[in-house]
Design an enzyme around this catalytic site. Sequence first.
Site, mmCIF file in Angstrom:
data_model
loop_
_atom_site.group_PDB
_atom_site.id
_atom_site.type_symbol
_atom_site.label_atom_id
_atom_site.label_comp_id
_atom_site.label_asym_id
_atom_site.label_seq_id
_atom_site.Cartn_x
_atom_site.Cartn_y
_atom_site.Cartn_z
ATOM 1 N N ALA B 49 0.853 -1.193 0.000
ATOM 2 C CA ALA B 49 0.000 0.000 0.000
ATOM 3 C C ALA B 49 0.884 1.236 0.000
ATOM 4 O O ALA B 49 1.891 1.278 0.695
ATOM 5 C CB ALA B 49 -0.916 -0.004 1.213
ATOM 6 N N GLY B 51 -0.292 5.102 -0.808
ATOM 7 C CA GLY B 51 -0.680 6.500 -0.625
ATOM 8 C C GLY B 51 -1.005 6.967 0.766
ATOM 9 O O GLY B 51 -0.655 8.080 1.155
ATOM 10 N N PHE B 117 -7.111 13.036 -0.979
ATOM 11 C CA PHE B 117 -7.244 11.755 -1.683
ATOM 12 C C PHE B 117 -8.572 11.742 -2.426
ATOM 13 O O PHE B 117 -9.467 12.545 -2.148
ATOM 14 C CB PHE B 117 -7.162 10.596 -0.682
ATOM 15 C CG PHE B 117 -6.052 9.615 -0.992
ATOM 16 C CD1 PHE B 117 -4.730 9.984 -0.859
ATOM 17 C CD2 PHE B 117 -6.338 8.319 -1.421
ATOM 18 C CE1 PHE B 117 -3.705 9.094 -1.152
ATOM 19 C CE2 PHE B 117 -5.323 7.425 -1.716
ATOM 20 C CZ PHE B 117 -4.007 7.799 -1.581
ATOM 21 N N GLN B 231 -12.739 -3.530 -7.430
ATOM 22 C CA GLN B 231 -12.243 -2.186 -7.717
ATOM 23 C C GLN B 231 -11.104 -2.203 -8.735
ATOM 24 O O GLN B 231 -10.095 -2.866 -8.536
ATOM 25 C CB GLN B 231 -11.739 -1.526 -6.435
ATOM 26 C CG GLN B 231 -11.137 -0.140 -6.685
ATOM 27 C CD GLN B 231 -11.049 0.688 -5.427
ATOM 28 O OE1 GLN B 231 -10.113 0.558 -4.654
ATOM 29 N NE2 GLN B 231 -12.032 1.536 -5.204
ATOM 30 N N HIS B 233 -8.312 0.168 -10.052
ATOM 31 C CA HIS B 233 -7.601 1.413 -9.751
ATOM 32 C C HIS B 233 -7.251 2.058 -11.083
ATOM 33 O O HIS B 233 -6.783 1.375 -11.988
ATOM 34 C CB HIS B 233 -6.327 1.096 -8.954
ATOM 35 C CG HIS B 233 -5.687 2.289 -8.336
ATOM 36 N ND1 HIS B 233 -5.083 3.271 -9.074
ATOM 37 C CD2 HIS B 233 -5.562 2.656 -7.043
ATOM 38 C CE1 HIS B 233 -4.612 4.198 -8.248
ATOM 39 N NE2 HIS B 233 -4.889 3.851 -7.018
ATOM 40 N N LEU B 243 1.143 -0.658 -9.097
ATOM 41 C CA LEU B 243 0.331 0.490 -8.711
ATOM 42 C C LEU B 243 1.130 1.789 -8.703
ATOM 43 O O LEU B 243 2.219 1.863 -8.143
ATOM 44 C CB LEU B 243 -0.216 0.240 -7.290
ATOM 45 C CG LEU B 243 -0.960 1.413 -6.643
ATOM 46 C CD1 LEU B 243 -2.294 1.651 -7.330
ATOM 47 C CD2 LEU B 243 -1.175 1.162 -5.156
ATOM 48 N N GLU B 246 -2.676 6.832 -5.909
ATOM 49 C CA GLU B 246 -3.589 7.958 -6.023
ATOM 50 C C GLU B 246 -2.993 9.234 -5.411
ATOM 51 O O GLU B 246 -3.405 10.350 -5.753
ATOM 52 C CB GLU B 246 -4.868 7.582 -5.274
ATOM 53 C CG GLU B 246 -6.035 8.496 -5.458
ATOM 54 C CD GLU B 246 -7.328 7.806 -4.993
ATOM 55 O OE1 GLU B 246 -7.647 6.722 -5.512
ATOM 56 O OE2 GLU B 246 -7.993 8.349 -4.107
ATOM 57 N N ARG B 286 -12.477 6.174 -7.639
ATOM 58 C CA ARG B 286 -11.781 5.256 -8.539
ATOM 59 C C ARG B 286 -12.707 4.617 -9.564
ATOM 60 O O ARG B 286 -12.316 4.411 -10.714
ATOM 61 C CB ARG B 286 -11.087 4.167 -7.716
ATOM 62 C CG ARG B 286 -9.947 4.727 -6.915
ATOM 63 C CD ARG B 286 -9.331 3.679 -6.007
ATOM 64 N NE ARG B 286 -8.184 4.258 -5.307
ATOM 65 C CZ ARG B 286 -7.505 3.645 -4.353
ATOM 66 N NH1 ARG B 286 -7.864 2.432 -3.968
ATOM 67 N NH2 ARG B 286 -6.475 4.232 -3.772
ATOM 68 N N HIS B 354 -7.567 -3.927 -8.393
ATOM 69 C CA HIS B 354 -6.808 -3.472 -7.234
ATOM 70 C C HIS B 354 -7.338 -3.999 -5.910
ATOM 71 O O HIS B 354 -6.574 -4.322 -5.009
ATOM 72 C CB HIS B 354 -6.828 -1.936 -7.224
ATOM 73 C CG HIS B 354 -6.043 -1.318 -6.122
ATOM 74 N ND1 HIS B 354 -4.706 -1.597 -5.917
ATOM 75 C CD2 HIS B 354 -6.388 -0.422 -5.151
ATOM 76 C CE1 HIS B 354 -4.261 -0.893 -4.872
ATOM 77 N NE2 HIS B 354 -5.264 -0.199 -4.378
ATOM 78 N N GLU B 378 -9.273 -6.968 4.001
ATOM 79 C CA GLU B 378 -9.809 -7.126 2.644
ATOM 80 C C GLU B 378 -10.521 -8.470 2.456
ATOM 81 O O GLU B 378 -11.426 -8.589 1.636
ATOM 82 C CB GLU B 378 -8.694 -6.961 1.605
ATOM 83 C CG GLU B 378 -9.229 -6.838 0.180
ATOM 84 C CD GLU B 378 -8.147 -6.572 -0.867
ATOM 85 O OE1 GLU B 378 -7.020 -6.224 -0.467
ATOM 86 O OE2 GLU B 378 -8.445 -6.708 -2.058
ATOM 87 N N ARG B 389 -14.775 1.416 -2.873
ATOM 88 C CA ARG B 389 -14.001 1.884 -1.732
ATOM 89 C C ARG B 389 -13.274 3.171 -2.077
ATOM 90 O O ARG B 389 -12.758 3.305 -3.186
ATOM 91 C CB ARG B 389 -12.977 0.825 -1.321
ATOM 92 C CG ARG B 389 -12.052 1.289 -0.223
ATOM 93 C CD ARG B 389 -11.108 0.198 0.234
ATOM 94 N NE ARG B 389 -10.066 -0.142 -0.715
ATOM 95 C CZ ARG B 389 -8.954 0.572 -0.910
ATOM 96 N NH1 ARG B 389 -8.745 1.697 -0.256
ATOM 97 N NH2 ARG B 389 -8.046 0.178 -1.788
#
Lengths: 247, 580
Positions: B49, B51, B117, B231, B233, B243, B246, B286, B354, B378, B389
């Site tokens: 992860a 951001g 965000f 989701q 991304h 990734l 964001e 997203r 994602h 998750e 999300r």
Amino acid sequence: MADKITLEVARYSPEQDGEPRFDRYEVPLIENWMVLDALNYIKDQLDGTVTFRWSCRMGICGSCGMVVNGHERLTCETLLADYLPGPIRVEPLRHFPVMRDLVVDLSDFMEKLERVKPWIIRQPGAPEPSREFIQTPEQLAEYKQYSLCINCVLCYSACPVYGLDPHFIGPAASALSLRYNLDSRDQGAEQRLDVMAQHDGVWDCTVIGECSVVCPKHVDPSLAIQEYKISATKAWFKNLLMPGGGK
Amino acid sequence: MEVTAHDILLIGGGGAGLRAAIAIAEADPRLNLAVVSKVYPMRSHTVSAEGGAAAVIAANDTIDEHAYDTISGSDWLADQDAVEIFVNNVTHEMLRLEHWGCPWSREPDGRIAVRPFGGMKKERTWFAADKTGFHMLHSLFQTSLKYGEIKRYDETFATRLLVDDGVVGGVVAIELATGKIRAIMAKAVILCTGGCGRVFPFTTNANICTGDGMALAFRAGAPLKDMEMVQYHPTGLPQTGILITEATRGEGGWLVNKDGYRYLQDYDLGKPTPTPVFRSMELGPRDRLSQAFVKEMEKGRTLKGPYGDYVHLDLRHLGEKKIDEKLPMVRELCRNYANIDPVHQMIPVRPVVHYMMGGISTDSSGATPLKGLYAAGEAACVSMNGANRLGSNSLGELLVFGARAGTSAAQYASGARRPSDRLLAQAADEERRIEREYLNRNSGRERIAKLREEMQHAMESACGIYRTRQTLEEGAAKLAELKQRFGGITLDDHSRTFNTQLMAALELSGMLEVAESMVHAALWREESRGAHQRTDFPKRDDQKFLAHSIAHRNAEGPPRIESLPVTITRWPPGERVYGR
């Protein structure tokens, strides 16, 4: 550019007799492919018994450290094309017992990690703030580089001292220990010094600095160990001059 | 067969599992607890992860605004009681992480710094540069080491939940190092095994994100909730799916099409401004951004590359200093994996699988309908993310609901009876099954890698950003075929020592079930909401579908989908408005 490259992969299985051997595999040379991509190609397409660890494939989980043409590398960030025309020799990390093929036994490292008390230690009765601890960007910068260790253990593989004396606490654990000592929120430096100043602590290090050279995240464990030696020496003199510990 | 016993077992040693473990150790140090993880805990996917993690701390922010952003972001599919628990507890949880040493980025005065965000109306995302998950996971893992009572089974893969008379009593697991199959008994089991992005071909998720806990629960009779909610991304690197956080857009990055045009303005996301505006343009949610990409591609305004269409993420105007200070990992990833430097070049990006909003159905204490079984992170669906999300809500979720699952499991285990001895027979059955179906197998021609690849491509075609009855039915048929063919797999590796091919086979077997639940839930939901867009049902339908899908496994054939109403507390369903 060539369209194929050969990998020589170290193979060893404890269930079969005999010495470690190398198997050769030819893989397609695709733009931006890493050594890890080649290993996955081998596993999926050529030989499902080739055994290695990997997970994030983006240089942060620390699983896929190996020795590539004699140098410790995270295979997920090591380009195949950098080794043209090949072959590329892939071996397990040094100084750890090999479990199978490219997988080494990490239990010694995990034990060492725990031994340096890598958590915030507060003095008994020290107040816990209701909000965050104030920590300025300058105070954060004091320990930040040491907090970037991903526990990939390339540094133990590169460390000649650890190779000779497996009791040596070693680079990553030393860096982690110093990371907490330098954190303005922590009050546990003395407890960690007890561990680090022991005979199998930092004294064995002969400042070769290979650990810092191979670190893929630019942590400087060698510097951490030297800082520890200075702290330990100061503490020793303090005890000598003021027995019982003058504070 | 070796049998060990604990009060509580955590399956999975990522953020949720470790947070739960610490909560249990704090709640009652006499409880005997153990973490079973298929990788060393610090390798878990929380590590990736980037951001940040959202929690109200700025003086101008309020908990109600965080709740509203989360609920509108979810397209009103989130359970609002769960969201309220989340927003009310997440700041406390984040402060605990701070006290445990997480190196949060700071304001000049030493206070926690927050960044904007997507989908959030205020600056409330805490960050540790752009390695937030890495620092959170290592802080949690290192802190967990001070609790000597947390035993670990590292590199151990759980293959089955043991259930007697509707009560969970442990797992069967394989120790990778030796191939030893163990029965690990426990009064309560908490599944914290993360997501299942690897059912798709193109994902940000690590190799380990194979939905193992979802499959364990599903097979044991616990239902899965909202599995159609996947989701995408909007910004992954095209070749690898790695990734690009964001936070690049939170710091002011722009998304532009092949003409250099900030195309999001054409999709009801607001008007372009030089600096970021909350809930607008690049700071939209997203789902909407990924959908805009597809529309832009259909108009022929994306760029073509060897790994599919892409657009550009432009960070050049942020300057080297800001990129190095706030987004150092992005620069490192772009250099290593795309051979570009975002200080001087635009980053090619495309939408990438994602995160799973769906998961093991739990109540707000983390309990599943199966007695003694809990889930968080998750792997679970509590549900606070609904149909979409918001970025930076998942790291907070794993803390809040990891801790709650731990506390409630501790309470339950203190009063629960020792697991029944009848479970040992079940465990022995499972050992024989693994030996018969995998280790001692000699026939079969289907290769694991081939079946996995076919599953991944079937899922992309069936269950992508846009779906229709036809694509989903084709996907369902393909998955049924693959399940059949899985019966004829061949394994090259029969070794007991670190047999990763065996693990891949076990993972694939679970993924096929998880994928099936996704496709059938998507078939059931005949509307478009959040990340679930049905071109044959393009509107949201609150009359019929203000409800969760609940997938129950059938022994034969596809899962049965039932409906569970969404809990609404204070925010009646409304229009999702961004940029206006």
